[in-house]
Structures are given as structure tokens and as C-alpha cells.
Scaffold this motif. Sequence first.
Motif, PDB file in Angstrom:
ATOM      1  N   UNK A  81      47.389 -13.766 102.704  1.00  7.59           N
ATOM      2  CA  UNK A  81      48.082 -13.804 102.088  1.00  7.59           C
ATOM      3  C   UNK A  81      50.145 -13.162 102.162  1.00  7.59           C
ATOM      4  N   UNK A  82      49.686 -11.733 102.683  1.00  6.14           N
ATOM      5  CA  UNK A  82      50.571 -10.670 102.808  1.00  6.14           C
ATOM      6  C   UNK A  82      51.212 -11.246 104.367  1.00  6.14           C
ATOM      7  N   UNK A  83      50.422 -12.039 105.280  1.00 14.27           N
ATOM      8  CA  UNK A  83      50.933 -12.294 107.027  1.00 14.27           C
ATOM      9  C   UNK A  83      51.565 -13.296 106.609  1.00 14.27           C
ATOM     10  N   UNK A  84      50.497 -14.414 105.611  1.00 16.87           N
ATOM     11  CA  UNK A  84      51.603 -15.643 104.894  1.00 16.87           C
ATOM     12  C   UNK A  84      52.742 -15.388 104.438  1.00 16.87           C
ATOM     13  N   UNK A  85      52.814 -14.403 103.949  1.00 18.76           N
ATOM     14  CA  UNK A  85      54.235 -14.743 102.973  1.00 18.76           C
ATOM     15  C   UNK A  85      55.260 -13.946 103.722  1.00 18.76           C
ATOM     16  N   UNK A  86      55.285 -12.901 104.856  1.00 21.33           N
ATOM     17  CA  UNK A  86      55.822 -12.462 105.988  1.00 21.33           C
ATOM     18  C   UNK A  86      56.482 -13.664 106.446  1.00 21.33           C
ATOM     19  N   UNK A  87      55.926 -14.762 107.522  1.00 21.28           N
ATOM     20  CA  UNK A  87      56.060 -15.051 108.537  1.00 21.28           C
ATOM     21  C   UNK A  87      56.599 -16.160 107.617  1.00 21.28           C
ATOM     22  N   UNK A 132      54.616  -4.471  89.045  1.00 17.71           N
ATOM     23  CA  UNK A 132      54.456  -4.919  90.222  1.00 17.71           C
ATOM     24  C   UNK A 132      55.754  -4.302  90.893  1.00 17.71           C
ATOM     25  N   UNK A 133      55.866  -3.780  92.129  1.00 19.20           N
ATOM     26  CA  UNK A 133      57.057  -2.956  92.828  1.00 19.20           C
ATOM     27  C   UNK A 133      56.763  -3.416  94.414  1.00 19.20           C
ATOM     28  N   UNK A 134      57.798  -3.183  94.450  1.00 21.40           N
ATOM     29  CA  UNK A 134      57.866  -3.499  96.253  1.00 21.40           C
ATOM     30  C   UNK A 134      58.420  -1.649  97.277  1.00 21.40           C
ATOM     31  N   UNK A 135      57.552  -1.374  97.968  1.00 25.07           N
ATOM     32  CA  UNK A 135      58.213  -0.058  98.713  1.00 25.07           C
ATOM     33  C   UNK A 135      59.530  -0.212  99.837  1.00 25.07           C
ATOM     34  N   UNK A 136      60.035   0.391 100.305  1.00 28.05           N
ATOM     35  CA  UNK A 136      60.852   0.096 101.540  1.00 28.05           C
ATOM     36  C   UNK A 136      60.243   0.037 102.482  1.00 28.05           C
ATOM     37  N   UNK A 137      58.770  -0.804 102.984  1.00 28.17           N
ATOM     38  CA  UNK A 137      58.063  -1.540 104.071  1.00 28.17           C
ATOM     39  C   UNK A 137      57.982  -2.999 102.864  1.00 28.17           C
ATOM     40  N   UNK A 138      57.967  -3.194 102.573  1.00 26.45           N
ATOM     41  CA  UNK A 138      58.020  -4.342 101.486  1.00 26.45           C
ATOM     42  C   UNK A 138      56.380  -4.259 101.572  1.00 26.45           C
ATOM     43  N   UNK A 139      56.334  -3.473 101.169  1.00 22.59           N
ATOM     44  CA  UNK A 139      54.211  -3.686 100.398  1.00 22.59           C
ATOM     45  C   UNK A 139      54.315  -3.572  99.100  1.00 22.59           C
ATOM     46  N   UNK A 140      53.959  -4.066  98.196  1.00 23.54           N
ATOM     47  CA  UNK A 140      53.447  -4.256  97.490  1.00 23.54           C
ATOM     48  C   UNK A 140      52.747  -2.804  96.508  1.00 23.54           C
ATOM     49  N   UNK A 141      53.465  -2.637  95.512  1.00 27.61           N
ATOM     50  CA  UNK A 141      52.965  -1.346  94.747  1.00 27.61           C
ATOM     51  C   UNK A 141      52.934  -1.524  93.306  1.00 27.61           C
ATOM     52  N   UNK A 142      51.406  -1.249  92.476  1.00 26.85           N
ATOM     53  CA  UNK A 142      51.055  -1.969  91.804  1.00 26.85           C
ATOM     54  C   UNK A 142      51.236  -0.174  90.603  1.00 26.85           C
ATOM     55  N   UNK A 143      51.573  -0.329  89.647  1.00 22.38           N
ATOM     56  CA  UNK A 143      52.078   1.014  88.670  1.00 22.38           C
ATOM     57  C   UNK A 143      51.257   0.830  87.774  1.00 22.38           C
ATOM     58  N   UNK A 144      50.359   1.338  86.954  1.00 23.00           N
ATOM     59  CA  UNK A 144      49.872   1.643  85.614  1.00 23.00           C
ATOM     60  C   UNK A 144      50.876   3.150  85.442  1.00 23.00           C
ATOM     61  N   UNK A 145      51.621   2.945  83.504  1.00 21.22           N
ATOM     62  CA  UNK A 145      51.801   3.705  83.008  1.00 21.22           C
ATOM     63  C   UNK A 145      53.293   4.656  83.963  1.00 21.22           C
ATOM     64  N   UNK A 146      53.676   4.289  84.923  1.00 18.00           N
ATOM     65  CA  UNK A 146      54.134   4.379  86.095  1.00 18.00           C
ATOM     66  C   UNK A 146      53.636   5.030  87.072  1.00 18.00           C
ATOM     67  N   UNK A 147      52.769   4.759  86.914  1.00 19.92           N
ATOM     68  CA  UNK A 147      51.890   6.075  88.120  1.00 19.92           C
ATOM     69  C   UNK A 147      51.130   5.116  89.549  1.00 19.92           C
ATOM     70  N   UNK A 148      51.384   5.455  91.008  1.00 20.36           N
ATOM     71  CA  UNK A 148      51.090   4.042  91.331  1.00 20.36           C
ATOM     72  C   UNK A 148      49.285   4.302  91.681  1.00 20.36           C
ATOM     73  N   UNK A 149      49.135   3.196  91.864  1.00 21.06           N
ATOM     74  CA  UNK A 149      47.608   3.237  91.690  1.00 21.06           C
ATOM     75  C   UNK A 149      46.435   2.237  92.248  1.00 21.06           C
ATOM     76  N   UNK A 150      47.782   2.183  93.382  1.00 19.07           N
ATOM     77  CA  UNK A 150      47.320   0.822  94.135  1.00 19.07           C
ATOM     78  C   UNK A 150      45.738   1.122  95.316  1.00 19.07           C
ATOM     79  N   UNK A 151      46.132   2.460  95.828  1.00 24.83           N
ATOM     80  CA  UNK A 151      44.811   2.993  96.326  1.00 24.83           C
ATOM     81  C   UNK A 151      43.382   3.171  95.055  1.00 24.83           C
TER      82      UNK A 151
END
Length: 222
Positions: free
Chosen positions: A19-25, A68-87
Motif C-alpha cells: 500500500x505504501x508503494x502504491x500510494x507513492x506511485x 496519525x501524522x507524517x514525518x518530513x519523509x512522508x512516512x506515517x507516524x503513530x502517536x499514543x498520547x503524543x508518544x511516537x510508538x511506530x516501532x
Amino acid sequence: MSVAIALDGPAGAGKSTIAKRAAKALDFIYIDTGALYRTIGLAASRNRVKPQPSREVDELLSKITVDLTFNDMGEQVVLLDGEDVSGLIRTPEASMMASKISAVPSVRAYLLDLQRDMAKSHNVIMDGRDIGTVVLPDAKVKIFLTASPEARATRRYKELCEKGMDVKYEDILYDVIERDYNDTHRTTAPLKPAEGCITVDTTELDFEQSAEKVISVIKENL
């Protein structure tokens, strides 16, 4: 008017990466709904709340914020109470917790409006297990992405090994099969192909072939 693409399928089918690849394309925004459930699962684990319908789960939902937000590279970042828990939400344990917590009706209701609001204001490719059936039943294109349990387990095993994690293939395969059962047998929004969807089986395809196939299907049906 915005355009929505629904990409559903079982765990480990490659929905997120494809989905990431398709969205970019296609210059669409990618929405990983599984990450939202994983995040609530993480919150439940941290608060020692069992992933089942209960007053405790409802109270937890009233106290947390998931964004859900996005960083400078356009990658999705998931926040739990403001904490980046993507990893933190990408472990096998988080995957299993997500499967269980996603069967709780109040959790699905909690996330439904958030998902739909994103699709109203952007051209999106949204992946999950009930996007075409429940979240975005009027999506312009609906795809059901699948692969054999063995193929999905092998891919996940290699991915985790590359990250330096000590895992066993047999355990990963067991988790895949168990999650398939949980996802297809839950009472609320069980995993199944949406009406009018196009099935893409990637068992015999590598990532590049799978991505190109999905992009081709989308372009042909827009």
C-alpha cells in the motif's frame, strides 16, 4: 472529490508495504489502520487491560488519544498520547494483541470515524481487514490481498531476523494461523473479501511483482 482505495487481507499478506508503494506511485496518502489497532493494543498491555469487551476497555478508550501524522519523509507516524510508538507496535506480541483488541466493538467504533474522516479529505489507500466491507464500503477500488500462511510466515520470519530479533519460524507460522482464525471468526467485522473486490494472491510473487500487480489493478479500475 476524494478517491479511496480499500486494501484488505490477512496478517502478513504485505498490505502495508504494498500500500505504501502504491500510494507513492499514485500520489495518494497511505493510511495503515492496523497500526491504530496495534496502538490501542499497546495501551491495553501497558495498562494491563484484557483485550475483550469490558468496562475497563471503554474506560481506557476514554483516557487515551491515538493520532496519525507524517514525518518530513512522508512516512506515517503513530502517536499514543503524543508518544511516537511506530516501532513499539511491530512485534509479534503487538500483532496478536491487535488481533484480539480489534474484535472489541467499542474499539472498532472508536476508530471508525477517524478512518472515515481521513478518507473524506484526502485521496487515500487504506489497508486493514474490514476497509472494503465496513470502513469504506463505497471505495472506488477494493482489493483483497492474500497469500498462503506458509508464504506469509516466511516473509515475516525473514523480516524479523533482519531486524536482529530471535524468533522461530514455527512460532511465526502458528501466530499467522491463529490470527487468521481470530480475524475470520470474530463477531464484529470479520475478515472476508468485500463485495465487488478484486483478489490478488501473492503467494508466488516477490514484493516488486506484488506491488506492480496491485498498482496495475488500481489504475485499471480508477
